[in-house]
Write an enzyme that holds these catalytic residues in place. Structure first.
Site, mmCIF file in Angstrom:
data_model
loop_
_atom_site.group_PDB
_atom_site.id
_atom_site.type_symbol
_atom_site.label_atom_id
_atom_site.label_comp_id
_atom_site.label_asym_id
_atom_site.label_seq_id
_atom_site.Cartn_x
_atom_site.Cartn_y
_atom_site.Cartn_z
ATOM 1 N N ASP A 23 0.227 -7.747 1.631
ATOM 2 C CA ASP A 23 0.561 -6.325 1.643
ATOM 3 C C ASP A 23 2.069 -6.112 1.616
ATOM 4 O O ASP A 23 2.600 -5.235 2.303
ATOM 5 C CB ASP A 23 -0.048 -5.622 2.861
ATOM 6 N N HIS A 48 0.812 -1.218 0.000
ATOM 7 C CA HIS A 48 0.000 0.000 0.000
ATOM 8 C C HIS A 48 0.844 1.265 0.000
ATOM 9 O O HIS A 48 0.326 2.358 -0.233
ATOM 10 C CB HIS A 48 -0.982 -0.002 1.183
ATOM 11 N N SER A 81 5.120 2.501 7.752
ATOM 12 C CA SER A 81 4.755 1.385 6.882
ATOM 13 C C SER A 81 5.955 0.922 6.068
ATOM 14 O O SER A 81 6.604 1.715 5.394
ATOM 15 C CB SER A 81 3.632 1.799 5.921
#
Length: 392
Positions: free
Chosen positions: A161, A131, A234
């Site tokens: 992911d 993402h 992230s």
């Protein structure tokens, strides 16, 4: 007579002091004595842990010095696409209205977002979250030593992911994988670029392992940590106190968008599997049965956990349907692996090679049946599930 009375108070004072000291000595607790009159040794209390082996760590700077150079900042740019009517490009129209166009018809600026990544190979391969780089028009990687390079996408795996990108630079530091031995209570450090302030290190412990059925990814086997993880982390590294990569930070549980002490990282073992599969096949190859399962039900904590999962539906002409598995069957084992949850079954089947047979033990109408299923290959599907990745 006067001399006698002069000495008398001093004599009385000395007698009182000697008597007081003798009384104190008498009141002191005596060591326990065995029945046979032998003096027993004093009780010795052993510590619960051997504190001499912990090293009394007061700084994790050595681990940070090893790991930090291999953690990168990732900046992505995406062109905002807005509808544009041909009339608004007419010179006469623009001369009359100038730049006072409705907002929805203006040419959109670039939308920037940020995240983190981990260099896992010296030839420039970097692991990050899918993402972070999804739909990016440009990806720029900033290294710890100040160098910058544009990256290209090698492969993505939305089901975990994860994504692999590559930069063309030499003399790159690498963070080694630690595939096992991570336990609840171990100290861990999270390294990333929260809120774009620059590389930051936060400290915590492993709060839990094997977290699943959270609805975050299709394949879940998370490490949970209370190390502060915020937007921009992230794709960053979760390391142990020796500087080894034990996971890639991917999601948080938060009602405000900030850290609440519940963060999730993808374990290094999963990261390595995804990396190797993408480099070998250009995609992640996973086994697939062609079934859907009943959602996880809340169970009474006082009741023993039951094994097995129930089949909610079977895809026509799928591997399970061809083998005779039906709706309502309860899958107890795959090969010799006892199935304990839906995520356990999904993860275990995913590790099987397509076109290879597996033996599945099911329970149907209180009878046990063993069926052989030839595993198929799962196709990547776009997920509409709502989850909370780390916002970028």
């Amino acid at each position: 007579m006067r001399r006698t009375f002069t000495w008398l108070p001093w004599v009385l004072l000395i007698i009182v002091i000697i008597g007081f000291l003798g009384w104190q000595q008498f009141q002191k607790p005596k060591a326990p004595v065995a029945p046979d009159g032998v003096k027993m040794p004093a009780e010795k209390v052993e510590p619960l842990i051997d504190t001499t082996r912990t090293g009394g760590v007061v700084s994790y700077s050595a681990a940070v010095k090893v790991a930090a150079p291999a953690v990168v900042n990732i900046f992505t740019t995406q062109k905002i696409k807005q509808p544009n009517h041909p009339l608004f490009n007419d010179p006469a129209f623009r001369e009359f209205f100038g730049d006072q166009l409705p907002e929805q018809y203006r040419q959109g600026p670039n939308e920037n977002s940020l995240g983190s990544g981990v260099i896992v190979r010296a030839d420039g391969y970097i692991l990050t979250n899918n993402h972070v780089i999804a739909q990016a028009d440009q990806i720029v990687v900033a290294l710890h030593d100040g160098r910058r390079a544009e990256a290209k996408v090698v492969g993505t795996d939305p089901d975990t992911d994860l994504a692999v990108i590559k930069i063309e630079l030499d003399q790159l530091p690498v963070l080694p994988f630690k595939l096992s031995g991570n336990e609840v209570g171990d100290v861990v450090l999270a390294i990333g670029n929260p809120f774009g302030v620059g590389q930051t290190v936060t400290q915590g412990i492993i709060s839990a392992t094997g977290r699943s059925d959270l609805g975050i990814n299709t394949y879940e086997d998370f490490i949970q940590t209370d190390a502060a993880i915020n937007p921009g982390n992230s794709g960053g590294a979760l390391i142990d106190v020796a500087g080894n990569l034990i996971g890639v930070n991917t999601a948080i549980f938060s009602q405000s968008g900030g850290s609440l002490g519940i963060g999730f990282a993808i374990p290094a073992q999963v990261c390595q599997q995804v990396l190797n599969s993408i480099l070998k096949d250009g995609r992640v190859v996973r086994g697939w049965l062609g079934i859907s399962l009943l959602p996880v039900q809340q169970q009474n904590i006082l009741e023993p956990k039951q094994s097995g999962v129930v089949v909610a539906d079977v895809l026509a002409n799928g591997p399970a349907a061809k083998a005779g598995i039906r709706r309502g069957d309860k899958i107890l084992k795959v090969n010799d692996e006892e199935i304990s949850s839906t995520s356990h079954l999904i993860n275990y089947v995913a590790l099987q090679q397509p076109n290879q047979p597996v033996n599945i033990l099911i329970e149907r109408e209180e009878q046990s049946l063993e069926l052989q299923v030839v595993v198929g290959e799962r196709k990547v599907q776009n997920s509409d599930k709502q989850f909370i990745p780390l916002p970028e």
